[in-house]
Motif scaffolding. Structure first.
Motif, short mmCIF file in Angstrom:
data_model
loop_
_atom_site.label_atom_id
_atom_site.label_comp_id
_atom_site.label_asym_id
_atom_site.label_seq_id
_atom_site.Cartn_x
_atom_site.Cartn_y
_atom_site.Cartn_z
N UNK A 135 42.68 41.46 37.94
CA UNK A 135 41.69 42.25 39.01
C UNK A 135 40.18 41.76 39.56
N UNK A 136 41.23 40.45 39.67
CA UNK A 136 38.98 39.81 40.25
C UNK A 136 38.60 40.23 41.46
N UNK A 137 39.66 41.35 42.13
CA UNK A 137 39.09 42.37 43.45
C UNK A 137 37.77 43.17 43.49
N UNK A 138 37.92 43.93 42.18
CA UNK A 138 37.42 44.87 41.21
C UNK A 138 36.16 44.08 40.31
N UNK A 139 36.83 43.12 39.74
CA UNK A 139 34.97 42.65 38.84
C UNK A 139 34.74 41.87 39.29
N UNK A 140 34.55 40.76 40.80
CA UNK A 140 34.42 39.86 41.38
C UNK A 140 33.60 40.37 41.74
N UNK A 141 33.16 41.29 42.20
CA UNK A 141 31.59 41.85 42.93
C UNK A 141 30.69 41.95 41.56
N UNK A 142 31.25 42.28 40.65
CA UNK A 142 29.78 42.36 39.33
C UNK A 142 28.69 41.76 39.48
N UNK A 143 27.81 41.56 39.55
CA UNK A 143 27.23 40.39 39.24
C UNK A 143 27.18 40.25 37.53
N UNK A 144 27.74 40.97 36.76
CA UNK A 144 27.44 40.52 35.78
C UNK A 144 28.52 39.35 35.45
N UNK A 145 29.19 39.73 36.02
CA UNK A 145 30.39 38.43 36.06
C UNK A 145 30.52 37.28 37.13
N UNK A 146 29.86 37.09 37.15
CA UNK A 146 29.53 36.28 38.25
C UNK A 146 30.02 34.70 38.08
N UNK A 147 29.32 34.36 36.98
CA UNK A 147 29.88 33.49 35.75
C UNK A 147 30.42 33.07 35.05
N UNK A 148 31.60 34.09 35.21
CA UNK A 148 32.73 33.70 34.68
C UNK A 148 34.10 33.48 35.50
N UNK A 149 33.11 33.98 36.53
CA UNK A 149 34.48 33.82 38.12
C UNK A 149 34.26 32.69 38.74
N UNK A 150 32.68 32.14 38.36
CA UNK A 150 32.66 30.46 39.02
C UNK A 150 32.87 29.10 37.94
N UNK A 151 32.67 30.18 36.71
CA UNK A 151 33.26 29.25 35.66
C UNK A 151 34.90 29.06 35.91
N UNK A 152 35.41 30.33 36.54
CA UNK A 152 37.18 30.36 35.95
C UNK A 152 37.10 29.75 37.39
N UNK A 153 36.45 30.19 38.41
CA UNK A 153 36.49 28.90 39.95
C UNK A 153 37.00 26.72 39.49
N UNK A 154 35.57 26.66 38.91
CA UNK A 154 35.82 25.26 38.60
C UNK A 154 36.78 24.84 37.72
N UNK A 155 36.94 25.82 36.73
CA UNK A 155 38.65 25.95 35.74
C UNK A 155 39.51 25.15 36.93
#
Length: 343
Positions: free
Chosen positions: A50-70
């Motif tokens: 559900x990244x399309x739903x939660x990726x726009x949330x600024x509070x989960x930006x750090x999570x998705x950025x770390x996941x992209x690096x991983x």
């Protein structure tokens, strides 16, 4: 310091938002049976799907950025893929478990053995092991061999316990002597003499048995009243004197076995050879001479012997006096053979 304070202030908000997201995730899925690590992987997979739903949330930006690096690292990508595979297996288990629960009360007890076997593979194996399967040719051959060995062992044990071997050896030892041969020949003569001096008399008849297909069988027994007459005693005494008494007396006094072992070695384990009371060779020679004189020539010794008794014995014995001479020749040969073996 201000940045550290701001980051510290943002952490509770992120944690609260993650908690709300986790609450929505748990409510949307049935993950009550998963452990902590499995829940983390499930949550990670849920956020990735559900990244399309939660990726726009600024509070989960750090999570998705770390996941992209991983995801950019090959080693970490494999680790994540394996973790996701384990999560999928766990989810399949968790979803299948409620399906196997039987909700209706009528299905609390298994309706058939086949249903229980399908639901529990372990129980199916134990049930299959109890089913009698057809034996293979090797099993049948093994059973036959074991049965044959058991029967052979049982027969050998019964034969050994019956004492047949000991009785056979004892009989052979008893008959393997010159005295036994002498007794056997005298019994042969007496067998033919008995009907002449002690005639048979009719006693009764065994009736026919149709089931066995037999006929009437008359039974004859010796006439014991003849023992009170001279017709029995005259030939009986004549045969006894000429075939037993006089030859025994001659064999006793003319005994060639007495003192015939002067140089025999005597040890503690071996006893000296026993001398025969009656010399069998002398016995045979004396019997042959007396039988030829009495039965062959008919000499009565001055009327001491009844001619009728001589004729009755001569006709009753198998072969007459010639049969008696043949018997004495046989016993003489046996006595010589026995003497040679004892030397």
């Amino acid at each position: 310091m201000r940045d550290g304070a701001n980051s510290s202030a943002r952490r509770p908000e992120t944690v609260d938002h993650m908690a709300n997201t986790f609450f929505v995730f748990v409510c949307a899925n049935s993950y009550e049976s998963l452990k902590k690590t499995e829940l983390e992987l499930a949550l990670d997979e849920y956020l990735a799907e559900n990244s399309s739903t939660f990726s726009s949330d600024p509070k989960l930006a750090n999570y998705y950025s770390s996941r992209a690096r991983t995801a950019g690292s090959p080693v970490k990508r494999d680790a994540v893929d394996s973790a996701v595979e384990r999560l999928k297996v766990a989810r399949r288990r968790a979803t299948k478990a409620p399906e196997e629960v039987i909700t209706p009360e009528s299905e609390e007890e298994p309706t058939s053995t086949s249903t229980a076997v399908v639901r529990t593979p372990g129980r199916a194996l134990s049930f299959a092991s109890r089913i009698p399967l057809p034996a293979t040719p090797a099993d049948v051959a093994e059973v036959v061999d074991r049965s044959t060995v058991a029967v052979r062992t049982r027969v050998a044990t019964l034969y050994k316990e019956s004492g047949i071997t000991e009785a056979t050896h004892a009989t052979r030892d008893s008959l393997s002597t010159v005295a036994s041969v002498l007794i056997a020949i005298s019994a042969f003569e007496l067998w033919f003499l008995r009907p002449e001096i002690l005639a048979d008399r009719y006693a009764f008849t065994i009736p026919a048995i149709s089931f066995l297909g037999t006929n009437d069988f008359p039974v004859f027994v010796p006439d014991m009243f003849l023992l009170l007459t001279s017709s029995f005693w005259s030939p009986a005494l004549l045969w006894a004197f000429t075939s037993v008494v006089l030859p025994s007396v001659a064999g006793y006094f003319i005994n060639m076995t007495v003192g015939s072992h002067p140089n025999a070695r005597v040890t503690r384990r071996s006893a000296p050879p026993a001398d025969s009371v009656v010399d069998p060779l002398t016995f045979s020679i004396a019997k042959a001479l007396i039988s030829y004189v009495v039965y062959g020539q008919g000499i009565t010794f001055g009327g001491w012997i009844d001619e009728t008794s001589i004729a009755r014995i001569n006709t009753a014995i198998y072969g007459g006096y010639k049969g008696v001479l043949t018997g004495t020749a046989i016993t003489g040969i046996f006595s010589i053979y026995d003497a040679v073996l004892k030397k």
